[in-house]
Write a protein that holds these residues in place. Structure first.
Motif, PDB file in Angstrom:
ATOM      1  N   PHE A  28      76.352   2.549 -17.089  1.00 53.09           N
ATOM      2  CA  PHE A  28      74.968   2.387 -17.522  1.00 53.09           C
ATOM      3  C   PHE A  28      74.926   1.326 -18.610  1.00 53.09           C
ATOM      4  O   PHE A  28      75.134   1.602 -19.783  1.00 53.09           O
ATOM      5  CB  PHE A  28      74.403   3.720 -18.031  1.00 53.09           C
ATOM      6  N   ASN A  29      74.683   0.107 -18.165  1.00 54.07           N
ATOM      7  CA  ASN A  29      74.749  -1.035 -19.050  1.00 54.07           C
ATOM      8  C   ASN A  29      73.343  -1.607 -19.184  1.00 54.07           C
ATOM      9  O   ASN A  29      72.747  -2.029 -18.204  1.00 54.07           O
ATOM     10  CB  ASN A  29      75.706  -2.060 -18.429  1.00 54.07           C
ATOM     11  N   PHE A  30      72.782  -1.594 -20.408  1.00 56.88           N
ATOM     12  CA  PHE A  30      71.390  -2.018 -20.570  1.00 56.88           C
ATOM     13  C   PHE A  30      71.254  -3.410 -21.164  1.00 56.88           C
ATOM     14  O   PHE A  30      70.214  -3.759 -21.704  1.00 56.88           O
ATOM     15  CB  PHE A  30      70.639  -1.002 -21.444  1.00 56.88           C
ATOM     16  N   LYS A  31      72.346  -4.206 -21.098  1.00 55.32           N
ATOM     17  CA  LYS A  31      72.270  -5.530 -21.711  1.00 55.32           C
ATOM     18  C   LYS A  31      71.313  -6.444 -20.960  1.00 55.32           C
ATOM     19  O   LYS A  31      70.544  -7.169 -21.556  1.00 55.32           O
ATOM     20  CB  LYS A  31      73.664  -6.160 -21.737  1.00 55.32           C
ATOM     21  N   SER A  32      71.374  -6.415 -19.626  1.00 58.60           N
ATOM     22  CA  SER A  32      70.470  -7.253 -18.837  1.00 58.60           C
ATOM     23  C   SER A  32      70.252  -6.550 -17.507  1.00 58.60           C
ATOM     24  O   SER A  32      71.036  -5.663 -17.139  1.00 58.60           O
ATOM     25  CB  SER A  32      71.088  -8.639 -18.619  1.00 58.60           C
ATOM     26  N   PRO A  33      69.150  -6.897 -16.788  1.00 56.35           N
ATOM     27  CA  PRO A  33      68.892  -6.238 -15.500  1.00 56.35           C
ATOM     28  C   PRO A  33      70.059  -6.394 -14.537  1.00 56.35           C
ATOM     29  O   PRO A  33      70.403  -5.456 -13.814  1.00 56.35           O
ATOM     30  CB  PRO A  33      67.654  -6.964 -14.971  1.00 56.35           C
TER      31      PRO A  33
END
Lengths: 75, 253
Positions: free
Chosen positions: B158-163
């Motif tokens: 779950f990586n929210f850095k970029s779409p």
């Protein structure tokens, strides 16, 4: 069409189409590995096991198709 | 006379509510053979002049260990994963090769109307293969958590850095689940298909037609055991790897 006949046709189509891609892929893997061994025969011991592993990975989609068709036939 | 092929192993008899299938029985017998063989080998270890079997075992084990070291990169890590991978290799190899002992297919058991063969290829039972795959997959997840820490492990998915990285993280979950399917179906499919191919060829053109397919089956029996063990090692290596970005982050902290 009867259900049995449809099952047979489905199983045949599943494995027939599923074997095309892995066949090409494994051929490419084997040809490149043999090319590499031809250039550097001393590296054969290192290249051969890696070739088997990558061919087995390329084979997996054919195996999926095979399992599907076996399930259709005998499941 | 018809072909008798079933995907699930046949039940031989029941102890209470627990069904004993033919591949379960084969697995027990082969485990016993391996345990007794290793016990005998271990008792007869000699330091000065090794015997024939000790020589073979030493060549096999040291060659396999060197190969694992060459994959995983360090001898310390290789020492940890080697026992599991080599046990899997030996068990799969022996249970695959045991189907080529002649005469065992003739041993059958009559249960009412149907005839059930007592021995069946152990790896042609999806349950057995699935359990071994789950051992590998769960081990890989545990190693990933131990190496990256619980938050680093979740952060991979779950990586929210970029779409884009969010989408790639979700694809990683699919990749982890696909490991279960691909690893187990590869072994099961190869062995079961080898059995079915042999049976069909024996049915169509007896005695001589199945021979080339048996050789092919012999090859795939060895190769699949090798591939299963090597993929276990490779997955563990990938899980235990720390990416460069992460090391930089850790260094800055």
């Amino acid at each position: 069409m009867e259900l049995e006949a449809a099952k047979m046709i489905g199983a045949g189509i599943a494995i027939g189409l599923g074997a095309i891609g892995p066949g090409i892929g494994e051929g490419i893997a084997a040809s490149k590995a043999l090319e590499a061994i031809g250039r550097n025969p001393e590296a054969a011991g290192k290249i051969t096991p890696l070739m088997f592993v990558s061919m087995a990975i390329a084979e997996s989609t054919a195996i999926y198709a095979l399992v599907i068709s076996l399930i259709i036939l005998f499941g | 006379m018809g072909l008798n092929i079933s995907l699930s192993p046949e039940v031989l008899f029941q102890i209470g509510n627990f069904p004993i299938t033919n591949s379960f029985l084969g697995g027990l017998v082969l485990s016993l053979v391996i345990v007794l063989g290793v016990w005998w080998l271990n008792r007869n270890l000699k330091k000065d002049v090794p015997g024939k079997f000790q020589n073979v075992a030493e060549i096999l084990i040291s060659g396999a260990f060197d190969f694992v070291v060459s994959i995983i990169g360090s001898e310390k890590k290789a020492r940890r994963i080697f026992p599991l991978a080599f046990t899997m290799f030996i068990f799969i190899l022996i249970s695959n090769l045991a189907t080529y002992i002649p005469g065992q297919a003739a041993v059958t058991l009559h249960r009412g109307e149907e005839t059930v063969s007592v021995f069946r290829a152990v790896m042609a039972d999806y349950g057995m293969v699935f359990v071994m795959t789950m051992v590998t997959v769960i081990l890989v997840q545990i190693i990933a958590i131990a190496v990256h820490g619980p938050f680093g492990y979740l952060g991979k998915f779950f990586n929210f850095k970029s779409p884009l990285s969010f989408f790639l993280g979700l694809m990683d979950i699919v990749g982890e689940l696909a490991k279960i399917v691909s690893l187990s179906f590869r072994l099961f499919g190869n062995i079961f298909a080898g059995e079915v191919l042999g049976a069909v060829m024996l049915f169509l053109a007896p005695f001589f037609m199945p021979l080339p397919f048996l050789f092919l089956g012999l090859l795939s029996a060895v190769v699949q055991a090798f591939v299963f063990a090597v993929l276990t090692v490779v997955f563990v290596k990938l899980a235990a790897e720390i990416e460069e970005e992460e090391t930089l982050e850790q260094a800055s902290i």
